[in-house]
Design a protein around this motif. Structure first.
Motif, PDB file in Angstrom:
ATOM      1  N   CYS A  38       0.812  -1.216   0.000  1.00  0.00           N
ATOM      2  CA  CYS A  38       0.000   0.000   0.000  1.00  0.00           C
ATOM      3  C   CYS A  38       0.849   1.271   0.000  1.00  0.00           C
ATOM      4  O   CYS A  38       0.372   2.348  -0.353  1.00  0.00           O
ATOM      5  CB  CYS A  38      -0.951   0.024   1.187  1.00  0.00           C
ATOM      6  N   GLN A  69       3.075   0.529  -4.466  1.00  0.00           N
ATOM      7  CA  GLN A  69       2.179   0.910  -5.555  1.00  0.00           C
ATOM      8  C   GLN A  69       2.966   1.104  -6.849  1.00  0.00           C
ATOM      9  O   GLN A  69       2.522   0.688  -7.929  1.00  0.00           O
ATOM     10  CB  GLN A  69       1.428   2.190  -5.204  1.00  0.00           C
ATOM     11  N   THR A  93      -7.286   2.356  -2.665  1.00  0.00           N
ATOM     12  CA  THR A  93      -5.882   2.657  -2.987  1.00  0.00           C
ATOM     13  C   THR A  93      -5.416   1.824  -4.175  1.00  0.00           C
ATOM     14  O   THR A  93      -4.843   2.343  -5.132  1.00  0.00           O
ATOM     15  CB  THR A  93      -4.979   2.346  -1.771  1.00  0.00           C
ATOM     16  N   PHE A  94      -5.677   0.518  -4.131  1.00  0.00           N
ATOM     17  CA  PHE A  94      -5.208  -0.368  -5.194  1.00  0.00           C
ATOM     18  C   PHE A  94      -6.007  -0.185  -6.482  1.00  0.00           C
ATOM     19  O   PHE A  94      -5.458  -0.320  -7.575  1.00  0.00           O
ATOM     20  CB  PHE A  94      -5.223  -1.817  -4.726  1.00  0.00           C
ATOM     21  N   THR A 123      -4.421   2.604  -8.115  1.00  0.00           N
ATOM     22  CA  THR A 123      -3.106   2.204  -8.613  1.00  0.00           C
ATOM     23  C   THR A 123      -3.219   1.514  -9.969  1.00  0.00           C
ATOM     24  O   THR A 123      -2.497   1.862 -10.901  1.00  0.00           O
ATOM     25  CB  THR A 123      -2.404   1.266  -7.597  1.00  0.00           C
TER      26      THR A 123
END
Length: 192
Positions: free
Chosen positions: A43, A48, A76-77, A80
């Motif tokens: 994370c 990332q 978050t991902f 990304t």
């Protein structure tokens, strides 16, 4: 399909009870997995960046991250993979921190369970299709079915909030069971 799998150590949160490198090794054998590795903190910015670089380098179509709870880092991902040019919905997450690492001490059993959760996420991703966000106009009204105490209160709350309300009741009067009572406990008031 070309899937990338990233196993997060989360410092010692996961790596303390799961062999992350072994999970990544096992993931390489799953169908459509083109790349699998383990990262110290997936994370964090370097993690990332590693995911983005792997997407470009290995021409990945989808990504699985095995780390903590999706509630904490799924957005978050998704951002990304989107920054790397993938559809944000071609991403799946396996929660191996709360569902594996934090609940067991047997490293071999935890490693096997983590690998199973990663395999489940890979299988789900293999069946995923890219999605697109849509927006559309809505009719901002509320339909409340039932004119009992709860229905009346909900209608009043919505109306107080400026939302038009349609209240539907099958009986000839509103109030539900409460309207049929003579007196109420503990004040002995008239229920109507």
């Amino acid at each position: 399909m070309r899937i990338g799998v990233f196993i997060c150590h989360c410092g010692s949160n996961i790596a303390g009870t799961v062999d992350c490198a072994k999970v990544a090794e096992l993931a390489r054998a799953f169908p459509d997995v083109a790349y699998a590795t383990d990262l110290m903190y997936s994370c964090a910015e370097p993690g990332q960046a590693a995911i983005e670089a792997a997407i470009h380098e290995h021409k990945l179509d989808g990504v699985v991250v095995a780390s903590c709870t999706p509630r904490m880092h799924e957005p978050t991902f998704r951002r990304t993979v989107e920054r790397a040019g993938l559809n944000r919905y071609m991403f799946e997450m396996a929660n191996i921190r709360e569902h594996v690492s934090w609940i067991g001490k047997d490293k071999e059993a935890n490693t096997n369970k983590a690998a199973e959760l990663v395999q489940i996420a890979v299988e789900k991703l293999r069946r995923d299709k890219p999605l697109a966000a849509k927006s559309f106009d809505i009719n901002k009204r509320v339909l409340i079915i039932g004119g009992g105490v709860a229905g009346i209160q909900a209608a009043l709350d919505c109306a107080d909030g400026g939302v038009p309300v349609v209240l539907v009741e099958r009986e000839a009067t509103i109030g539900g069971k409460m309207a049929k009572l003579d007196k109420t406990f503990p004040t002995v008031d008239c229920s109507a």
